[in-house]
Every structure is written in C-alpha cells, then in structure tokens.
Write a protein that holds these residues in place. Structure first.
Motif, PDB file in Angstrom:
ATOM      1  N   ALA A 205       0.828  -1.205   0.000  1.00 12.35           N
ATOM      2  CA  ALA A 205       0.000   0.000   0.000  1.00 12.35           C
ATOM      3  C   ALA A 205       0.865   1.260   0.000  1.00 12.35           C
ATOM      4  CB  ALA A 205      -0.915  -0.014   1.223  1.00 12.35           C
ATOM      5  N   ILE A 206       1.969   1.216   0.763  1.00 11.68           N
ATOM      6  CA  ILE A 206       2.868   2.369   0.798  1.00 11.68           C
ATOM      7  C   ILE A 206       3.477   2.607  -0.577  1.00 11.68           C
ATOM      8  CG2 ILE A 206       5.007   3.266   1.791  1.00 11.68           C
ATOM      9  CD1 ILE A 206       4.319   1.720   4.337  1.00 11.68           C
ATOM     10  N   VAL A 207       3.905   1.521  -1.232  1.00 10.52           N
ATOM     11  CA  VAL A 207       4.483   1.657  -2.574  1.00 10.52           C
ATOM     12  C   VAL A 207       3.455   2.216  -3.547  1.00 10.52           C
ATOM     13  CG1 VAL A 207       5.470   0.367  -4.509  1.00 10.52           C
ATOM     14  CG2 VAL A 207       6.157  -0.177  -2.162  1.00 10.52           C
ATOM     15  N   GLN A 208       2.233   1.714  -3.476  1.00 10.02           N
ATOM     16  CA  GLN A 208       1.186   2.200  -4.373  1.00 10.02           C
ATOM     17  C   GLN A 208       0.860   3.671  -4.095  1.00 10.02           C
ATOM     18  OE1 GLN A 208       1.337  -0.149  -6.753  1.00 10.02           O
ATOM     19  NE2 GLN A 208      -0.908  -0.161  -6.920  1.00 10.02           N
ATOM     20  N   PHE A 209       0.903   4.070  -2.845  1.00 16.88           N
ATOM     21  CA  PHE A 209       0.638   5.473  -2.495  1.00 16.88           C
ATOM     22  C   PHE A 209       1.717   6.383  -3.065  1.00 16.88           C
ATOM     23  CE2 PHE A 209       1.162   9.116   0.377  1.00 16.88           C
ATOM     24  CZ  PHE A 209      -0.115   9.657   0.322  1.00 16.88           C
ATOM     25  N   VAL A 210       2.982   5.958  -2.959  1.00 18.11           N
ATOM     26  CA  VAL A 210       4.075   6.767  -3.505  1.00 18.11           C
ATOM     27  C   VAL A 210       3.950   6.883  -5.017  1.00 18.11           C
ATOM     28  CG1 VAL A 210       6.578   6.851  -3.815  1.00 18.11           C
ATOM     29  CG2 VAL A 210       5.613   6.226  -1.595  1.00 18.11           C
ATOM     30  N   ARG A 211       3.503   5.792  -5.660  1.00 18.50           N
ATOM     31  CA  ARG A 211       3.338   5.799  -7.112  1.00 18.50           C
ATOM     32  C   ARG A 211       2.032   6.456  -7.543  1.00 18.50           C
ATOM     33  NH1 ARG A 211       4.298  -0.314  -8.872  1.00 18.50           N
ATOM     34  NH2 ARG A 211       3.930   0.638 -10.940  1.00 18.50           N
ATOM     35  N   LYS A 212       1.234   6.953  -6.563  1.00 22.15           N
ATOM     36  CA  LYS A 212      -0.045   7.621  -6.810  1.00 22.15           C
ATOM     37  C   LYS A 212      -1.006   6.705  -7.570  1.00 22.15           C
ATOM     38  CE  LYS A 212       1.920  12.269  -6.750  1.00 22.15           C
ATOM     39  NZ  LYS A 212       2.074  13.577  -7.476  1.00 22.15           N
ATOM     40  N   GLN A 213      -1.044   5.447  -7.129  1.00 22.91           N
ATOM     41  CA  GLN A 213      -1.981   4.473  -7.672  1.00 22.91           C
ATOM     42  C   GLN A 213      -2.905   3.995  -6.560  1.00 22.91           C
ATOM     43  OE1 GLN A 213       0.131   1.385  -9.737  1.00 22.91           O
ATOM     44  NE2 GLN A 213       1.163   2.792 -11.134  1.00 22.91           N
ATOM     45  N   ASN A 214      -3.857   3.141  -6.917  1.00 25.42           N
ATOM     46  CA  ASN A 214      -4.836   2.668  -5.953  1.00 25.42           C
ATOM     47  C   ASN A 214      -4.152   1.893  -4.824  1.00 25.42           C
ATOM     48  OD1 ASN A 214      -7.186   1.924  -4.671  1.00 25.42           O
ATOM     49  ND2 ASN A 214      -7.642   0.260  -6.088  1.00 25.42           N
ATOM     50  N   TRP A 215      -4.260   2.409  -3.610  1.00 22.29           N
ATOM     51  CA  TRP A 215      -3.592   1.796  -2.470  1.00 22.29           C
ATOM     52  C   TRP A 215      -4.556   1.333  -1.388  1.00 22.29           C
ATOM     53  CZ3 TRP A 215      -4.796   4.400   1.981  1.00 22.29           C
ATOM     54  CH2 TRP A 215      -5.267   5.712   1.823  1.00 22.29           C
ATOM     55  N   SER A 216      -5.818   1.763  -1.459  1.00 23.41           N
ATOM     56  CA  SER A 216      -6.761   1.476  -0.375  1.00 23.41           C
ATOM     57  C   SER A 216      -7.048  -0.017  -0.249  1.00 23.41           C
ATOM     58  CB  SER A 216      -8.066   2.245  -0.598  1.00 23.41           C
ATOM     59  OG  SER A 216      -8.650   1.893  -1.850  1.00 23.41           O
ATOM     60  N   ILE A 217      -7.112  -0.741  -1.377  1.00 23.84           N
ATOM     61  CA  ILE A 217      -7.417  -2.174  -1.313  1.00 23.84           C
ATOM     62  C   ILE A 217      -6.331  -2.931  -0.569  1.00 23.84           C
ATOM     63  CG2 ILE A 217      -6.340  -2.613  -3.556  1.00 23.84           C
ATOM     64  CD1 ILE A 217      -9.424  -4.365  -2.043  1.00 23.84           C
ATOM     65  N   TYR A 218      -5.064  -2.479  -0.708  1.00 24.13           N
ATOM     66  CA  TYR A 218      -3.959  -3.133   0.003  1.00 24.13           C
ATOM     67  C   TYR A 218      -4.076  -2.919   1.509  1.00 24.13           C
ATOM     68  CZ  TYR A 218      -1.690  -3.863  -4.505  1.00 24.13           C
ATOM     69  OH  TYR A 218      -1.396  -4.263  -5.786  1.00 24.13           O
ATOM     70  N   VAL A 219      -4.522  -1.729   1.903  1.00 22.25           N
ATOM     71  CA  VAL A 219      -4.706  -1.453   3.329  1.00 22.25           C
ATOM     72  C   VAL A 219      -5.811  -2.329   3.909  1.00 22.25           C
ATOM     73  CG1 VAL A 219      -5.368   0.310   5.006  1.00 22.25           C
ATOM     74  CG2 VAL A 219      -3.844   0.897   3.117  1.00 22.25           C
ATOM     75  N   ILE A 220      -6.916  -2.459   3.167  1.00 23.62           N
ATOM     76  CA  ILE A 220      -8.038  -3.272   3.643  1.00 23.62           C
ATOM     77  C   ILE A 220      -7.617  -4.734   3.782  1.00 23.62           C
ATOM     78  CG2 ILE A 220     -10.342  -4.116   3.060  1.00 23.62           C
ATOM     79  CD1 ILE A 220     -10.836  -1.423   1.679  1.00 23.62           C
ATOM     80  N   VAL A 221      -6.946  -5.258   2.740  1.00 23.54           N
ATOM     81  CA  VAL A 221      -6.504  -6.658   2.783  1.00 23.54           C
ATOM     82  C   VAL A 221      -5.470  -6.859   3.887  1.00 23.54           C
ATOM     83  CG1 VAL A 221      -5.314  -8.460   1.491  1.00 23.54           C
ATOM     84  CG2 VAL A 221      -7.038  -7.063   0.363  1.00 23.54           C
ATOM     85  N   GLY A 222      -4.524  -5.947   4.018  1.00 26.47           N
ATOM     86  CA  GLY A 222      -3.510  -6.067   5.057  1.00 26.47           C
ATOM     87  C   GLY A 222      -4.102  -6.033   6.451  1.00 26.47           C
ATOM     88  N   GLY A 223      -5.047  -5.115   6.670  1.00 22.29           N
ATOM     89  CA  GLY A 223      -5.693  -5.068   7.976  1.00 22.29           C
ATOM     90  C   GLY A 223      -6.477  -6.334   8.273  1.00 22.29           C
ATOM     91  N   GLY A 224      -7.152  -6.874   7.240  1.00 20.04           N
ATOM     92  CA  GLY A 224      -7.896  -8.116   7.436  1.00 20.04           C
ATOM     93  C   GLY A 224      -6.990  -9.291   7.767  1.00 20.04           C
ATOM     94  N   LEU A 225      -5.842  -9.365   7.082  1.00 22.39           N
ATOM     95  CA  LEU A 225      -4.906 -10.455   7.356  1.00 22.39           C
ATOM     96  C   LEU A 225      -4.296 -10.340   8.749  1.00 22.39           C
ATOM     97  CD1 LEU A 225      -3.101 -10.668   3.888  1.00 22.39           C
ATOM     98  CD2 LEU A 225      -4.580 -12.402   4.915  1.00 22.39           C
ATOM     99  N   LEU A 226      -4.057  -9.122   9.198  1.00 20.24           N
ATOM    100  CA  LEU A 226      -3.505  -8.943  10.540  1.00 20.24           C
ATOM    101  C   LEU A 226      -4.523  -9.306  11.620  1.00 20.24           C
ATOM    102  CD1 LEU A 226      -1.540  -5.601  10.069  1.00 20.24           C
ATOM    103  CD2 LEU A 226      -0.573  -7.879  10.357  1.00 20.24           C
ATOM    104  N   MET A 227      -5.817  -9.209  11.282  1.00 19.48           N
ATOM    105  CA  MET A 227      -6.864  -9.492  12.269  1.00 19.48           C
ATOM    106  C   MET A 227      -7.607 -10.785  11.984  1.00 19.48           C
ATOM    107  SD  MET A 227      -8.591  -5.745  12.938  1.00 19.48           S
ATOM    108  CE  MET A 227      -9.281  -5.698  11.286  1.00 19.48           C
ATOM    109  N   VAL A 228      -7.080 -11.638  11.089  1.00 22.78           N
ATOM    110  CA  VAL A 228      -7.835 -12.820  10.688  1.00 22.78           C
ATOM    111  C   VAL A 228      -8.141 -13.770  11.841  1.00 22.78           C
ATOM    112  CG1 VAL A 228      -5.799 -14.164   9.978  1.00 22.78           C
ATOM    113  CG2 VAL A 228      -7.997 -14.600   8.908  1.00 22.78           C
ATOM    114  N   PRO A 229      -7.281 -13.959  12.847  1.00 26.59           N
ATOM    115  CA  PRO A 229      -7.693 -14.823  13.971  1.00 26.59           C
ATOM    116  C   PRO A 229      -8.914 -14.283  14.713  1.00 26.59           C
ATOM    117  CG  PRO A 229      -5.316 -14.501  13.976  1.00 26.59           C
ATOM    118  CD  PRO A 229      -5.887 -13.512  13.022  1.00 26.59           C
ATOM    119  N   VAL A 230      -8.953 -12.948  14.890  1.00 26.56           N
ATOM    120  CA  VAL A 230     -10.094 -12.336  15.571  1.00 26.56           C
ATOM    121  C   VAL A 230     -11.352 -12.475  14.718  1.00 26.56           C
ATOM    122  CG1 VAL A 230     -11.002 -10.191  16.531  1.00 26.56           C
ATOM    123  CG2 VAL A 230      -8.566 -10.734  16.755  1.00 26.56           C
ATOM    124  N   LEU A 231     -11.224 -12.240  13.416  1.00 23.55           N
ATOM    125  CA  LEU A 231     -12.381 -12.376  12.528  1.00 23.55           C
ATOM    126  C   LEU A 231     -12.915 -13.803  12.531  1.00 23.55           C
ATOM    127  CD1 LEU A 231     -11.150 -10.246   9.473  1.00 23.55           C
ATOM    128  CD2 LEU A 231     -12.811  -9.590  11.221  1.00 23.55           C
TER     129      LEU A 231
END
Length: 244
Positions: A205-231
C-alpha cells in the motif's frame, strides 16, 4: 443341445501359495503399511501442493482446487495409523493389515520410494524448481505482472521440509489425527502466515501510495490479514459453532 461347458473352479484351499503372497503384497503396498513410506508420500503430497499453488495463482488458491486436495492427502498419509485405529474402533480391526511393519517382499519398494522422495525430489528437484520460479518472477515483472505469485510459491517449496516436519509434530496419533492436523495447519496459517502477508500488503500500500496508484485495497486486505484470527473467532461465535 448339450449343456454349456463351464470351467471348473479351483478350490480356495488349492490356491497357489504365491498368489496369496502376491495379494498380500498388493494390499500392503496400497495401504502403505510402513510408516516411513507413509511419511515419504505425505512429503510428496506437500511438494505437489506447492506446484499446484503456483498453478492456481500463487497469491491465492482455488477453494476446490488441487492445492487443498494435495494438502488433504498429505495429512491422510501422515495419519494412517490414527485412521486404522478409528477403523478398529468401528469394528474393522485387522481387516486392512495395519500392522505398521514392512514385509520382506515390500522392503525394496519402500526403500525406493523413500530414496526418491527424500534424496531426489526434496533435496535436488525442488530447489531447482524453486529457483526457476524466482527467475519466472523477474520475467513476470518484465511483462508487467506481479512477481509475488512465483516468489510465494518458491518460498513454499523451499520451506516444504519445515512444513512437513511441523505437520509430523501435529500428528498426535489419535483416531482423529487427520482432522487435528488440518486444524493445526489452519491455526498456523492464521497466526503465523497471515500476519506476514498482512505486513507485506501494508508495504504494498505504501508503494502504491508513492506511485499515486490505488492503495486502499492493500490497506483493507492487510488489515484483514492482521486481524484474521479475531475475525475467525467472531464468525464462529456468530454461527454458534465450535471446532473440536
């Protein structure tokens, strides 16, 4: 008209002794009576799962694809002792020759299978294929595709020995050892693998943000993976289901 001629049946008591040995050999080979052969074939299944992972995308897998099937067969081969114990508890004891000993006439086959899986496939072929996948990741990048599918598959293949050793440790030898191994694999994927993938997604997501491309989907997926045991725990609570 004369009566139809029928070939006389050989009495069971007169069946040649070598036929009985051949039948027993086939049964023992089919059911993999030797624990060492079972472990070797389980490792073979995990290696094939790594190949299938790249075929199904590398970063994802089919819900009904070959990756799941090879993982399942690997767990089955590792836990045949527990499966035989369950069959014995259900009244099928001794019907499958589950003694766990290698008969003299299957020793050569068992030795060949183990030598191929451990010394040829795992130690020599798998590293070469993993290196080829790393090279493919560079070629994929040159064509404008993501390099991660090939890199993740290469990492899986290079670590398949560790995955196999870990799966052996999860085998408790009980009647439900197969399901216990699969449950342990799921917990390991959620607690150990998912956070790493989540961190990689945040980095993407950080790389996509620097390149001014779509980065929000990476944040959503990353947050979900970090919280997958809780989910997963929440989903079980909502469904009112508890995994044994």
């Amino acid at each position: 008209m004369g009566t139809l001629w029928r070939r006389p049946q050989r009495p069971h008591s007169l069946q040649p002794l070598e036929y009985k040995y051949a039948d027993t050999c086939v049964i023992q080979c089919a059911l993999l009576a030797s624990p060492d052969v079972r472990d070797a074939l389980a490792l073979f299944c995990f290696v094939m799962a790594g190949f299938q992972l790249r075929e199904e995308g590398g970063t994802n897998f089919s819900s009904n694809g070959g990756f799941f099937r090879w993982i399942l067969w690997g767990a089955v081969f590792l836990t045949l002792t527990g499966i035989f114990a369950w069959l014995s508890a259900e009244g099928f004891g001794g019907a499958f020759g589950a003694s766990g000993a290698t008969a003299p006439y299957t020793a050569t086959i068992a030795s060949a299978v183990q030598d191929f899986v451990y010394n040829v496939l795992r130690d020599r072929i798998v590293p070469v294929i993993a290196g080829a996948l790393v090279l493919k990741s560079l070629l994929d990048t040159g064509e404008g595709h993501s390099p991660f599918p090939s890199i993740i598959s290469a990492l899986f293949l290079l670590g398949v020995g560790g995955i196999f050793t870990q799966a052996q440790g999860w085998n408790d030898g009980t009647e439900y050892a197969t399901s216990n191994i699969l449950k342990s694999m799921l917990n390991w994927a959620m607690t150990s693998v998912a956070p790493v993938l989540g961190a990689m997604s945040i980095y993407g997501a950080i790389v996509q943000f620097v390149r001014k491309q779509n980065w929000s989907i990476y944040v959503i997926v990353g947050g979900g993976l970090l919280m997958v045991p809780v989910l997963w725990t929440l989903i079980q609570k909502w469904a009112g289901v508890t995994i044994l």
